[in-house]
Design an enzyme around this catalytic site. Structure first.
Site, PDB file in Angstrom:
ATOM      1  N   HIS A   1       0.857  -1.180   0.000  1.00  0.00           N
ATOM      2  CA  HIS A   1       0.000   0.000   0.000  1.00  0.00           C
ATOM      3  C   HIS A   1       0.893   1.229   0.000  1.00  0.00           C
ATOM      4  O   HIS A   1       1.933   1.254   0.663  1.00  0.00           O
ATOM      5  CB  HIS A   1      -0.911   0.013   1.236  1.00  0.00           C
ATOM      6  CG  HIS A   1      -2.079   0.929   1.109  1.00  0.00           C
ATOM      7  ND1 HIS A   1      -1.973   2.297   1.249  1.00  0.00           N
ATOM      8  CD2 HIS A   1      -3.393   0.678   0.841  1.00  0.00           C
ATOM      9  CE1 HIS A   1      -3.157   2.847   1.088  1.00  0.00           C
ATOM     10  NE2 HIS A   1      -4.043   1.895   0.835  1.00  0.00           N
TER      11      HIS A   1
ATOM     12  N   ASP B   1      -7.861  -5.181   0.324  1.00  0.00           N
ATOM     13  CA  ASP B   1      -8.494  -6.013  -0.702  1.00  0.00           C
ATOM     14  C   ASP B   1      -8.259  -7.516  -0.486  1.00  0.00           C
ATOM     15  O   ASP B   1      -9.050  -8.337  -0.945  1.00  0.00           O
ATOM     16  CB  ASP B   1      -7.960  -5.642  -2.091  1.00  0.00           C
ATOM     17  CG  ASP B   1      -8.284  -4.222  -2.468  1.00  0.00           C
ATOM     18  OD1 ASP B   1      -9.482  -3.883  -2.470  1.00  0.00           O
ATOM     19  OD2 ASP B   1      -7.353  -3.449  -2.753  1.00  0.00           O
TER      20      ASP B   1
END
Length: 369
Positions: free
Chosen positions: A251, A302
């Protein structure tokens, strides 16, 4: 001269809505992790994002009743959904068209965020039901917003445990600072376009596999491993050797682990136990351990969301629809904030192409040739 790509590290504005400072996600100053552990409701978080304060008990009850009462679609929208929802397109394309459609079948100039959020949730549930050849379900006034949304998607009213888990999933996805789809919505809002136009643009941005669509790619990876009876680690090694990205890891902000993923991991494990999907969960854990050991990358939001949505009985193509349903509350909060700011978003760029050209000279040369 070097310039940051994708606005990485560039502060483009201020916000009172959410923050990822120090790799901690907070909504209006409240830790999302604390709210999840305290079992905050989706309605409570939506109220917080819109007003940057928690509601009183009476305000929360009124807000919940108001949202639930508005979870009804215009007849024109339902008729058109019955035609377009089964089209051989990605469901996010259907949602894009539906969101735009809502802007023509409603009173655009007077529609306010509660009504818009309620209709978006119902429209998304309707798309999923129609694609599954299941009857469209009407809202249950005795259920909350998240419970109604889940019921209208899967056709089953959640028990207390599932209700709590799904509310947590929704609040963890409700907002995330100036992510791609939210920033897209703010750019459109800065032009003073209507709410539905802002949301349509946000849906388009969320569709991409590097944003909301990543959860689908995660599940495709799991299915490739299962269907081909591959060893999870060998599969990952092969993908990395081919230069392919392992979806669901890393991320831009969370270098030491996505705080949302830690919470979602526990929900994924519990739902996997209840739905006989522990095989998939164990594969995820093997891959997560290997990726952390060899690349230093942690799972992001996710990664476990993909398994959670599968355990709820959803088809992978509809995973990002659910993400959109959760994020609509945040999109609307940012649209409202941007509209109050009354400033057009218009950044500059650095031109790096050729200079000093002469159209007349170059045209003459072409004619001579």
């Amino acid at each position: 001269m070097d310039h940051p790509r994708g606005l990485a590290g560039i502060v483009v504005d201020e916000t009172n809505i959410s923050s990822t400072k120090n790799e901690k996600l907070t909504y209006a100053g409240y830790s999302v992790e604390e709210m999840a552990k305290a079992h905050a409701s989706f309605e409570e978080v939506a109220f917080l994002l819109w007003k940057t304060r928690l509601p009183s008990k009476q305000e929360l009850d009124d807000f919940r009743k108001d949202l639930v009462s508005k979870m009804v679609l215009p007849a024109e929208t339902i008729r058109l959904l019955l035609y377009i929802a089964k089209e051989p397109q990605h469901p996010m394309s259907i949602l894009r068209t539906t969101t735009s459609l809502l802007g023509t079948t409603n009173d655009v100039d007077h529609d306010e965020p509660p009504k818009i959020l309620a209709k978006m949730l119902t429209a998304i549930a309707a798309i999923i039901r129609i694609r599954d050849d299941e009857p469209f379900l009407e809202v249950d006034p005795n259920l909350g917003v998240a419970d109604n949304f889940l019921y209208m998607m899967i056709g089953k009213k959640p028990d207390a445990e599932l209700s709590q888990m799904f509310n947590t999933v929704m609040i963890l996805h409700a907002d995330h600072e100036f992510n791609a789809s939210t920033f897209t919505a703010r750019v459109v809002a800065s032009t003073f376009s209507d709410y539905y136009s802002c949301l349509t643009a946000a849906v388009c941005a969320l569709k991409g596999p590097l944003h909301g669509g990543a959860n689908e790619r995660v599940f495709e990876m799991l299915m490739d491993i299962v269907d081909n009876d591959e060893d999870p680690i060998d599969f990952v090694k092969s993908e990395i050797a081919r230069g392919r990205k392992i979806m669901g890891f890393g991320h831009r902000i969370y270098k030491h682990g996505d705080p949302r993923a830690y919470i979602l991991k526990g929900i994924a494990e519990r739902l996997a136990e209840q739905t006989d999907n522990m095989g998939l969960y164990n594969i995820q854990q093997q891959i997560a351990d290997y990726m952390l050991e060899t690349t230093g990358l942690h799972p992001n939001v996710d990664y476990y969301t993909a398994l959670i949505y599968h355990c709820l009985g959803l088809e992978k193509e509809t995973f990002t629809l659910v993400f959109a349903a959760c994020r609509t509350s945040g999109w609307l909060a940012h649209v409202m904030e941007q509209r109050r700011e009354k400033t057009l978003i218009r950044p500059n760029s650095v031109y790096v192409g050729p200079t000093g050209r002469s159209y007349i000279e170059d045209t003459c040369v072409k004619e001579a040739l």
